[in-house]
Structure formats: structure tokens, C-alpha cells
Design a protein around this motif. Sequence first.
Motif, PDB file in Angstrom:
ATOM      1  N   TRP A   1     161.499 122.061 -52.147  1.00  0.00           N
ATOM      2  CA  TRP A   1     162.159 121.176 -53.103  1.00  0.00           C
ATOM      3  C   TRP A   1     163.379 121.820 -53.732  1.00  0.00           C
ATOM      4  N   GLN A   2     163.381 123.121 -53.882  1.00  0.00           N
ATOM      5  CA  GLN A   2     164.550 123.788 -54.442  1.00  0.00           C
ATOM      6  C   GLN A   2     165.725 123.758 -53.481  1.00  0.00           C
ATOM      7  N   ARG A   3     165.439 123.637 -52.197  1.00  0.00           N
ATOM      8  CA  ARG A   3     166.518 123.583 -51.195  1.00  0.00           C
ATOM      9  C   ARG A   3     166.866 122.157 -50.791  1.00  0.00           C
ATOM     10  N   TRP A   4     166.544 121.169 -51.639  1.00  0.00           N
ATOM     11  CA  TRP A   4     166.777 119.778 -51.252  1.00  0.00           C
ATOM     12  C   TRP A   4     168.229 119.465 -50.929  1.00  0.00           C
ATOM     13  N   PRO A   5     169.243 120.090 -51.543  1.00  0.00           N
ATOM     14  CA  PRO A   5     170.617 119.744 -51.146  1.00  0.00           C
ATOM     15  C   PRO A   5     170.919 120.067 -49.684  1.00  0.00           C
ATOM     16  N   ARG A   6     170.176 120.994 -49.115  1.00  0.00           N
ATOM     17  CA  ARG A   6     170.420 121.344 -47.711  1.00  0.00           C
ATOM     18  C   ARG A   6     169.845 120.321 -46.747  1.00  0.00           C
ATOM     19  N   TRP A   7     168.686 119.732 -47.073  1.00  0.00           N
ATOM     20  CA  TRP A   7     168.026 118.841 -46.118  1.00  0.00           C
ATOM     21  C   TRP A   7     168.208 117.372 -46.421  1.00  0.00           C
ATOM     22  N   VAL A   8     168.689 117.021 -47.602  1.00  0.00           N
ATOM     23  CA  VAL A   8     168.760 115.600 -47.951  1.00  0.00           C
ATOM     24  C   VAL A   8     169.763 114.844 -47.068  1.00  0.00           C
ATOM     25  N   ALA A   9     170.833 115.494 -46.667  1.00  0.00           N
ATOM     26  CA  ALA A   9     171.809 114.829 -45.796  1.00  0.00           C
ATOM     27  C   ALA A   9     171.186 114.502 -44.435  1.00  0.00           C
ATOM     28  N   TRP A  10     170.391 115.427 -43.912  1.00  0.00           N
ATOM     29  CA  TRP A  10     169.736 115.187 -42.628  1.00  0.00           C
ATOM     30  C   TRP A  10     168.698 114.072 -42.753  1.00  0.00           C
ATOM     31  N   ALA A  11     167.965 114.051 -43.847  1.00  0.00           N
ATOM     32  CA  ALA A  11     166.976 112.995 -44.056  1.00  0.00           C
ATOM     33  C   ALA A  11     167.656 111.638 -44.168  1.00  0.00           C
ATOM     34  N   THR A  12     168.780 111.594 -44.853  1.00  0.00           N
ATOM     35  CA  THR A  12     169.535 110.350 -44.996  1.00  0.00           C
ATOM     36  C   THR A  12     170.060 109.886 -43.645  1.00  0.00           C
ATOM     37  N   MET A  13     170.556 110.821 -42.859  1.00  0.00           N
ATOM     38  CA  MET A  13     171.075 110.472 -41.540  1.00  0.00           C
ATOM     39  C   MET A  13     169.946 109.949 -40.637  1.00  0.00           C
ATOM     40  N   LEU A  14     168.773 110.565 -40.699  1.00  0.00           N
ATOM     41  CA  LEU A  14     167.636 110.102 -39.915  1.00  0.00           C
ATOM     42  C   LEU A  14     167.246 108.687 -40.332  1.00  0.00           C
ATOM     43  N   TRP A  15     167.207 108.437 -41.639  1.00  0.00           N
ATOM     44  CA  TRP A  15     166.880 107.094 -42.131  1.00  0.00           C
ATOM     45  C   TRP A  15     167.920 106.083 -41.644  1.00  0.00           C
ATOM     46  N   ALA A  16     169.187 106.430 -41.716  1.00  0.00           N
ATOM     47  CA  ALA A  16     170.249 105.505 -41.317  1.00  0.00           C
ATOM     48  C   ALA A  16     170.179 105.185 -39.825  1.00  0.00           C
ATOM     49  N   VAL A  17     169.926 106.199 -39.014  1.00  0.00           N
ATOM     50  CA  VAL A  17     169.826 105.975 -37.568  1.00  0.00           C
ATOM     51  C   VAL A  17     168.612 105.107 -37.249  1.00  0.00           C
ATOM     52  N   THR A  18     167.498 105.368 -37.922  1.00  0.00           N
ATOM     53  CA  THR A  18     166.302 104.549 -37.705  1.00  0.00           C
ATOM     54  C   THR A  18     166.552 103.107 -38.115  1.00  0.00           C
ATOM     55  N   TYR A  19     167.157 102.923 -39.270  1.00  0.00           N
ATOM     56  CA  TYR A  19     167.445 101.584 -39.772  1.00  0.00           C
ATOM     57  C   TYR A  19     168.410 100.844 -38.834  1.00  0.00           C
ATOM     58  N   ALA A  20     169.426 101.553 -38.367  1.00  0.00           N
ATOM     59  CA  ALA A  20     170.395 100.944 -37.454  1.00  0.00           C
ATOM     60  C   ALA A  20     169.742 100.581 -36.123  1.00  0.00           C
ATOM     61  N   SER A  21     168.833 101.433 -35.646  1.00  0.00           N
ATOM     62  CA  SER A  21     168.179 101.123 -34.370  1.00  0.00           C
ATOM     63  C   SER A  21     167.283  99.896 -34.503  1.00  0.00           C
ATOM     64  N   PHE A  22     166.595  99.751 -35.635  1.00  0.00           N
ATOM     65  CA  PHE A  22     165.807  98.536 -35.842  1.00  0.00           C
ATOM     66  C   PHE A  22     166.709  97.309 -35.946  1.00  0.00           C
ATOM     67  N   GLY A  23     167.828  97.447 -36.619  1.00  0.00           N
ATOM     68  CA  GLY A  23     168.771  96.332 -36.712  1.00  0.00           C
ATOM     69  C   GLY A  23     169.332  95.952 -35.360  1.00  0.00           C
ATOM     70  N   LEU A  24     169.659  96.945 -34.557  1.00  0.00           N
ATOM     71  CA  LEU A  24     170.180  96.687 -33.215  1.00  0.00           C
ATOM     72  C   LEU A  24     169.119  96.026 -32.334  1.00  0.00           C
ATOM     73  N   ALA A  25     167.893  96.517 -32.427  1.00  0.00           N
ATOM     74  CA  ALA A  25     166.805  95.918 -31.645  1.00  0.00           C
ATOM     75  C   ALA A  25     166.587  94.467 -32.060  1.00  0.00           C
ATOM     76  N   CYS A  26     166.667  94.198 -33.343  1.00  0.00           N
ATOM     77  CA  CYS A  26     166.502  92.831 -33.830  1.00  0.00           C
ATOM     78  C   CYS A  26     167.645  91.946 -33.337  1.00  0.00           C
ATOM     79  N   ALA A  27     168.868  92.482 -33.366  1.00  0.00           N
ATOM     80  CA  ALA A  27     170.028  91.704 -32.930  1.00  0.00           C
ATOM     81  C   ALA A  27     169.976  91.416 -31.425  1.00  0.00           C
ATOM     82  N   LEU A  28     169.551  92.397 -30.653  1.00  0.00           N
ATOM     83  CA  LEU A  28     169.506  92.216 -29.204  1.00  0.00           C
ATOM     84  C   LEU A  28     168.341  91.345 -28.754  1.00  0.00           C
TER      85      LEU A  28
END
Length: 91
Positions: A16-43
Motif C-alpha cells: 500500500w505504501q508503493r501504490w503510486p507505482r502500481w496504480v497506473a498499471w491497475a488503471t490500464m488493466l481496468w481500461a483494457v478490460t472495460y474496452a474489450s467488453f465494450g468491443l465484444a458487445c459492439a461486435l
Amino acid sequence: MTSVARTMKALWSAWWQRWPRWVAWATMLWAVTYASFGLACALSGTRWSAGAVEDVAAALEVLAGALAQLDPECGDPLRRADRRGRRRRAR
């Protein structure tokens, strides 16, 4: 407290003390997952039902109402933590 419990507590605290290092990666993972679900829904051609949209809107209204009732002093611990983090980075 056993040595395993102390080790796990130390690892959790360090994580938890190192959260600034990993939060960007977690956000990117969430965004890619969300985008893939959106793309699957659109297709696939499936759409959100009107009921699902209304459920989400109702949940957001409840959340907005709860946030509006919060006392502004509730954010004090976050502000203090932010100041401590800034002082550490400035060193």
C-alpha cells in the motif's frame, strides 16, 4: 502474532505504501478490460436493455445523494496522506 502473520502484514503495508507505482498499471488493466467488453458487445450486436440503464442511473443517484450528505471533514485523512506523500517525494 506468528512470524507468517507479521510477514504478511509487512508485505501488505509495503504494497500500500508503493501504490503510486502500481496504480497506473491497475488503471490500464481496468481500461483494457472495460474496452474489450465494450468491443465484444459492439461486435456481437447485443445492447444494454432499458432496465439495465435504469438500474445504473438509479444506483448513481443513490451514490450522488450519499456523497452530497458527507461532511467535508471526511476528506481530511486523504489530504493529510497526500501532504505526507508530497513531503516524501520532495526529499
